[in-house]
Motif scaffolding. Structure first.
Motif, PDB file in Angstrom:
ATOM      1  N   TRP A 148       0.842  -1.205   0.000  1.00  0.00           N
ATOM      2  CA  TRP A 148       0.000   0.000   0.000  1.00  0.00           C
ATOM      3  C   TRP A 148       0.875   1.253   0.000  1.00  0.00           C
ATOM      4  CZ3 TRP A 148      -0.854   4.463   2.601  1.00  0.00           C
ATOM      5  CH2 TRP A 148      -2.030   5.149   2.307  1.00  0.00           C
ATOM      6  N   LEU A 149       1.905   1.251   0.852  1.00  0.00           N
ATOM      7  CA  LEU A 149       2.814   2.407   0.893  1.00  0.00           C
ATOM      8  C   LEU A 149       3.457   2.633  -0.466  1.00  0.00           C
ATOM      9  CD1 LEU A 149       4.584   1.920   4.345  1.00  0.00           C
ATOM     10  CD2 LEU A 149       3.013   3.768   3.719  1.00  0.00           C
ATOM     11  N   SER A 150       3.897   1.558  -1.110  1.00  0.00           N
ATOM     12  CA  SER A 150       4.557   1.681  -2.408  1.00  0.00           C
ATOM     13  C   SER A 150       3.609   2.250  -3.464  1.00  0.00           C
ATOM     14  CB  SER A 150       5.093   0.319  -2.849  1.00  0.00           C
ATOM     15  OG  SER A 150       5.886   0.450  -4.007  1.00  0.00           O
ATOM     16  N   GLU A 151       2.358   1.822  -3.422  1.00  0.00           N
ATOM     17  CA  GLU A 151       1.386   2.316  -4.402  1.00  0.00           C
ATOM     18  C   GLU A 151       0.977   3.766  -4.148  1.00  0.00           C
ATOM     19  OE1 GLU A 151      -2.040  -0.299  -5.111  1.00  0.00           O
ATOM     20  OE2 GLU A 151      -0.807  -1.924  -4.305  1.00  0.00           O
ATOM     21  N   ASN A 158       9.148   6.407  -8.374  1.00  0.00           N
ATOM     22  CA  ASN A 158       8.558   5.119  -8.029  1.00  0.00           C
ATOM     23  C   ASN A 158       9.237   4.409  -6.861  1.00  0.00           C
ATOM     24  OD1 ASN A 158       6.372   3.609 -10.248  1.00  0.00           O
ATOM     25  ND2 ASN A 158       7.090   5.682 -10.593  1.00  0.00           N
ATOM     26  N   PHE A 159      10.126   5.083  -6.163  1.00  0.00           N
ATOM     27  CA  PHE A 159      10.747   4.537  -4.965  1.00  0.00           C
ATOM     28  C   PHE A 159      10.051   5.084  -3.726  1.00  0.00           C
ATOM     29  CE2 PHE A 159      14.142   3.313  -7.720  1.00  0.00           C
ATOM     30  CZ  PHE A 159      14.846   2.310  -7.065  1.00  0.00           C
ATOM     31  N   LEU A 160      10.018   4.267  -2.679  1.00  0.00           N
ATOM     32  CA  LEU A 160       9.651   4.747  -1.351  1.00  0.00           C
ATOM     33  C   LEU A 160      10.935   5.280  -0.742  1.00  0.00           C
ATOM     34  CD1 LEU A 160       7.434   2.042   0.414  1.00  0.00           C
ATOM     35  CD2 LEU A 160       6.833   4.427  -0.036  1.00  0.00           C
ATOM     36  N   HIS A 161      10.980   6.542  -0.428  1.00  0.00           N
ATOM     37  CA  HIS A 161      12.161   7.131   0.218  1.00  0.00           C
ATOM     38  C   HIS A 161      11.814   7.290   1.696  1.00  0.00           C
ATOM     39  CE1 HIS A 161      14.462   7.835  -3.442  1.00  0.00           C
ATOM     40  NE2 HIS A 161      13.307   8.092  -4.009  1.00  0.00           N
ATOM     41  N   ILE A 162      12.468   6.484   2.525  1.00  0.00           N
ATOM     42  CA  ILE A 162      12.155   6.399   3.946  1.00  0.00           C
ATOM     43  C   ILE A 162      13.299   7.021   4.740  1.00  0.00           C
ATOM     44  CG2 ILE A 162      11.658   4.818   5.857  1.00  0.00           C
ATOM     45  CD1 ILE A 162      10.857   2.746   3.581  1.00  0.00           C
ATOM     46  N   SER A 163      12.985   8.019   5.555  1.00  0.00           N
ATOM     47  CA  SER A 163      14.004   8.675   6.376  1.00  0.00           C
ATOM     48  C   SER A 163      13.856   8.226   7.818  1.00  0.00           C
ATOM     49  CB  SER A 163      13.856  10.198   6.318  1.00  0.00           C
ATOM     50  OG  SER A 163      14.048  10.647   4.998  1.00  0.00           O
ATOM     51  N   ILE A 164      14.974   7.867   8.404  1.00  0.00           N
ATOM     52  CA  ILE A 164      14.998   7.529   9.839  1.00  0.00           C
ATOM     53  C   ILE A 164      15.726   8.647  10.538  1.00  0.00           C
ATOM     54  CG2 ILE A 164      15.765   5.878  11.559  1.00  0.00           C
ATOM     55  CD1 ILE A 164      15.379   3.722   9.360  1.00  0.00           C
TER      56      ILE A 164
END
Length: 170
Positions: A148-151, A158-164
């Motif tokens: 779901w997050l990817s869509e 088209n990438f999920l860019h996730i920051s920690i």
């Protein structure tokens, strides 16, 4: 003065377009073995780029929608295109192969991804939350299905860019 030490200086618009299309192709290789992007015509690639460049969502989405689809029997993409960024490490980002659906058919979540790829982000030794996991400036629940997050929260490449990010202390 351009901050050469902090930002990559792009020599031209063509270089930016080439990098963007390279990222799109990489994401589609992960999601669909490159089948979708390879079936597109050059004009479709151009429409993606022009829609993004000119801030025309409808123009961009008319083509990008095809890159977000998958056969119903597969329950999701082959792999999720993602990059995890951390301010506390030397690595620019983490990127690995990760399937949206487990072998038993269960949907993998954001928490599953982080536990496998970056466990220190979600499992602090003392139990106290030390990090925020951010996508587009929001902190999604770790139970959110990765497919779901990817869509819905992938960036235009088209990438999920996730920051920690370290949890604010104030």
């Amino acid at each position: 003065i351009f901050p050469e030490k902090d930002l990559l200086h792009c020599p031209s618009k063509d270089a930016i377009e080439a990098h963007f299309m390279s990222c799109m192709k990489e994401a589609d290789a992960l999601k669909h073995k490159s089948q979708v992007i390879n079936e597109m015509q050059k004009k479709d690639h151009k429409q993606l780029w022009m829609g993004l460049q000119n801030d025309r969502f409808d123009q961009f989405w008319a083509i990008n929608r095809k890159l977000m689809e998958y056969p119903a029997e597969e329950n999701g993409f082959r792999y999720i295109p993602f990059r995890i960024y951390q301010t506390t490490t030397e690595r620019p980002f983490i990127q690995k192969l990760f399937r949206p659906v487990a072998a038993d058919g269960q949907l993998h979540t954001l928490g599953d991804l982080l536990k496998e790829v970056c466990p220190s982000a979600v499992d602090p030794e003392d139990g106290e939350k030390k990090n925020q996991v951010m996508i587009h400036g929001i902190e999604p629940m770790l139970e959110t299905p990765l497919q779901w997050l990817s869509e819905h929260l992938s960036y235009p490449d088209n990438f999920l860019h996730i920051s920690i990010i370290p949890q604010p202390t104030d």
